[in-house]
Motif scaffolding. Structure first.
Motif, short mmCIF file in Angstrom:
data_model
loop_
_atom_site.label_atom_id
_atom_site.label_comp_id
_atom_site.label_asym_id
_atom_site.label_seq_id
_atom_site.Cartn_x
_atom_site.Cartn_y
_atom_site.Cartn_z
N PHE A 1 40.11 43.18 30.85
CA PHE A 1 40.14 41.75 31.68
C PHE A 1 41.26 41.05 31.43
CE2 PHE A 1 35.49 42.72 31.54
CZ PHE A 1 35.16 42.65 33.01
N MET A 2 41.65 40.31 32.15
CA MET A 2 42.87 39.21 32.26
C MET A 2 42.32 37.95 32.84
SD MET A 2 46.58 40.94 32.90
CE MET A 2 47.19 39.38 32.79
N LEU A 3 42.69 36.86 32.28
CA LEU A 3 42.36 35.33 32.84
C LEU A 3 43.48 35.06 33.47
CD1 LEU A 3 40.53 34.09 29.50
CD2 LEU A 3 39.57 35.27 31.38
N ASP A 4 43.22 34.12 34.85
CA ASP A 4 44.02 33.55 35.45
C ASP A 4 44.11 32.22 34.89
OD1 ASP A 4 42.05 31.94 36.52
OD2 ASP A 4 41.86 33.50 38.26
N GLU A 5 45.03 31.01 35.48
CA GLU A 5 45.14 29.97 34.99
C GLU A 5 44.17 29.01 35.20
OE1 GLU A 5 50.15 29.53 35.99
OE2 GLU A 5 48.63 28.75 37.31
N GLU A 6 43.30 29.62 36.09
CA GLU A 6 41.77 28.75 36.27
C GLU A 6 40.89 29.48 35.25
OE1 GLU A 6 41.17 28.57 40.36
OE2 GLU A 6 42.98 27.50 40.82
N LEU B 1 38.96 41.97 36.40
CA LEU B 1 38.74 43.37 35.70
C LEU B 1 40.03 43.97 36.15
CD1 LEU B 1 37.07 45.52 34.37
CD2 LEU B 1 35.99 45.82 36.56
N ILE B 2 40.72 44.62 35.04
CA ILE B 2 41.99 45.46 35.47
C ILE B 2 41.46 46.90 35.53
CG2 ILE B 2 43.97 45.91 34.47
CD1 ILE B 2 43.74 43.06 35.15
N GLU B 3 40.72 47.35 34.32
CA GLU B 3 40.61 48.54 34.42
C GLU B 3 39.21 48.92 33.55
OE1 GLU B 3 43.90 50.75 33.00
OE2 GLU B 3 43.64 50.21 30.99
N ILE B 4 38.50 50.11 33.59
CA ILE B 4 37.56 50.51 32.86
C ILE B 4 38.04 51.85 32.21
CG2 ILE B 4 35.03 51.04 32.63
CD1 ILE B 4 34.55 49.14 34.82
N ASN B 5 37.80 51.92 30.70
CA ASN B 5 38.05 53.05 30.26
C ASN B 5 36.79 53.86 29.68
OD1 ASN B 5 41.14 52.54 29.75
ND2 ASN B 5 40.20 50.51 29.13
#
Length: 399
Positions: free
Chosen positions: A232-237, A242-246
């Motif tokens: 996961f990545m978080l935005d400014e808010e 979800l970026i990817e699942i491994n």
């Protein structure tokens, strides 16, 4: 979208794109139009303002590689096509890059979150309460696409750990934080509630939705489980993306953070898979069940055959069309050459005042000449009967 909102959006769009509008002449009315459109989009949740920037950057990932190999950011369409066409056999995943990520001390990071599926029918999901953050090595910028800035994989960042002149993450040993350390950081910022209200619930919801989406295409195998690693990545808010699942995530202790956490995750997996099966009240460690679907039962079999069997129809080709045409011609030729049944001949004499028997050319036909219509209830001068028993009794007196 309501009729009012649609009409409002169309009005804003027309006002901004009409020929009367001169780009660069931003007065108060233009600013009001743009602001109004953004407000409507935000209310309807039609934009990704929290992640979009002004560089239109995308990230390209090889479909069959892992650990950050071959991953590159791009902001030029020609470069994207050139890279994608460089290998015809390679499949690429292209995602919109998060241009406005949440930064810690100006460094980009992502979150590795574990979850586990113990059954696909009913779908049963476990979510691990601990996770860890992976940091880049230099301050985030979109003017430089250096991997040490944008790729947070440990296999990439470990190459830059020895370079003290470039590494700017002295606050994170091994370029990693535990989720507990991140929550302490948020607490010092007065933002601890963001983890409890937005980040943690958002990650759980994303995992649940994705697993429900792919449930039908996964082969259900009882008495088995699968451990996954989601990034996961978080935005400014503080919204999680979800970026990817491994599948089969790396569980080796490459740093002090992963050495401790990976060991705890594997120990707690045994509690869920073994102890929980033998004793329903057994502890599951830091695994928490976030979703258990009602059992989807199979309809009972009532003996009715509902299967349909089809017949393979070959695709028409020039050769098949030619062979089919020749077969049709042969079939028609045989039909024309086949002998026909002889047609009976009947000789009918001219009308005479009395009834007489005519010459028979075929033993199957009887020819009758009727002199007067009153002698027969027929409106024709000639009556032909082909061995019809219905008229035998009527013909005998006339003969």
């Amino acid at each position: 979208m309501s009729h009012f909102k649609r009409k409002q959006l169309l009005g804003f769009s027309y006002s901004l794109t009409s020929k009367d509008f001169i780009f660069g002449s931003f007065d108060k009315s233009t600013h009001a139009l743009v602001t109004g459109m953004i407000e409507v989009f935000e209310v309807m949740n039609l934009t990704q303002n929290s992640i979009d920037g002004h560089t239109n950057t995308w990230i390209m990932k090889p479909g069959a590689k892992s650990r950050g190999r071959g991953v590159v950011p791009q902001n030029n369409l020609d470069d994207i096509f050139k890279l994608a066409d460089s290998s015809k056999e390679e499949k690429w995943v292209i995602q919109k890059y998060i241009e406005r990520p949440l930064l810690v001390h100006s460094i980009k990071f992502d979150i590795r979150q574990w979850f586990m599926v113990t059954d696909w029918n009913p779908l049963t999901l476990y979510f691990y309460q601990d996770s860890y953050l992976r940091f880049g090595s230099r301050a985030f910028t979109l003017d430089d696409f250096d991997p040490c800035i944008h790729l947070c994989n440990n296999s990439i960042q470990k190459k830059f750990l020895s370079s003290q002149t470039k590494n700017e993450t002295s606050f994170a040993q091994g370029n990693m934080w535990t989720s507990s350390a991140f929550k302490k950081y948020l607490d010092r910022q007065g933002l601890l509630h963001k983890w409890d209200d937005t980040i943690y619930p958002g990650m759980k919801k994303s995992i649940q939705m994705v697993m429900m989406t792919i449930q039908d295409i996964i082969e259900d195998r009882k008495n088995s489980f699968e451990l996954y690693g989601a990034d996961f990545m978080l935005d400014e808010e503080y919204n999680p993306w979800l970026i990817e699942i491994n599948c089969s995530p790396a569980m080796g202790g490459t740093t002090k953070v992963t050495e401790r956490l990976c060991s705890e995750v594997l120990d707690d997996c045994c509690k869920v898979i073994i102890d929980k099966r033998e004793n329903r009240s057994a502890s599951t460690g830091k695994w928490e069940i976030i979703y258990k679907q009602p059992l989807v039962t199979v309809p009972p079999y009532i003996g009715v055959q509902l299967a349909l069997e089809g017949k393979y129809v070959p695709k028409p080709t020039p050769i098949r069309k030619k062979l089919q045409a020749e077969a049709d011609i042969d079939r028609l030729a045989k039909k024309v050459k086949s002998p026909r049944k002889p047609q009976p001949e009947v000789i009918v004499s001219p009308r005479k005042p009395h009834v007489q028997k005519q010459e028979l050319k075929s033993s199957k036909i009887v020819g009758i000449t009727v002199a007067d219509e009153t002698q027969c209830n027929m409106n024709y001068n000639t009556l032909v009967c082909k061995h019809s028993k219905k008229y035998d009794s009527a013909l005998i007196p006339l003969l």
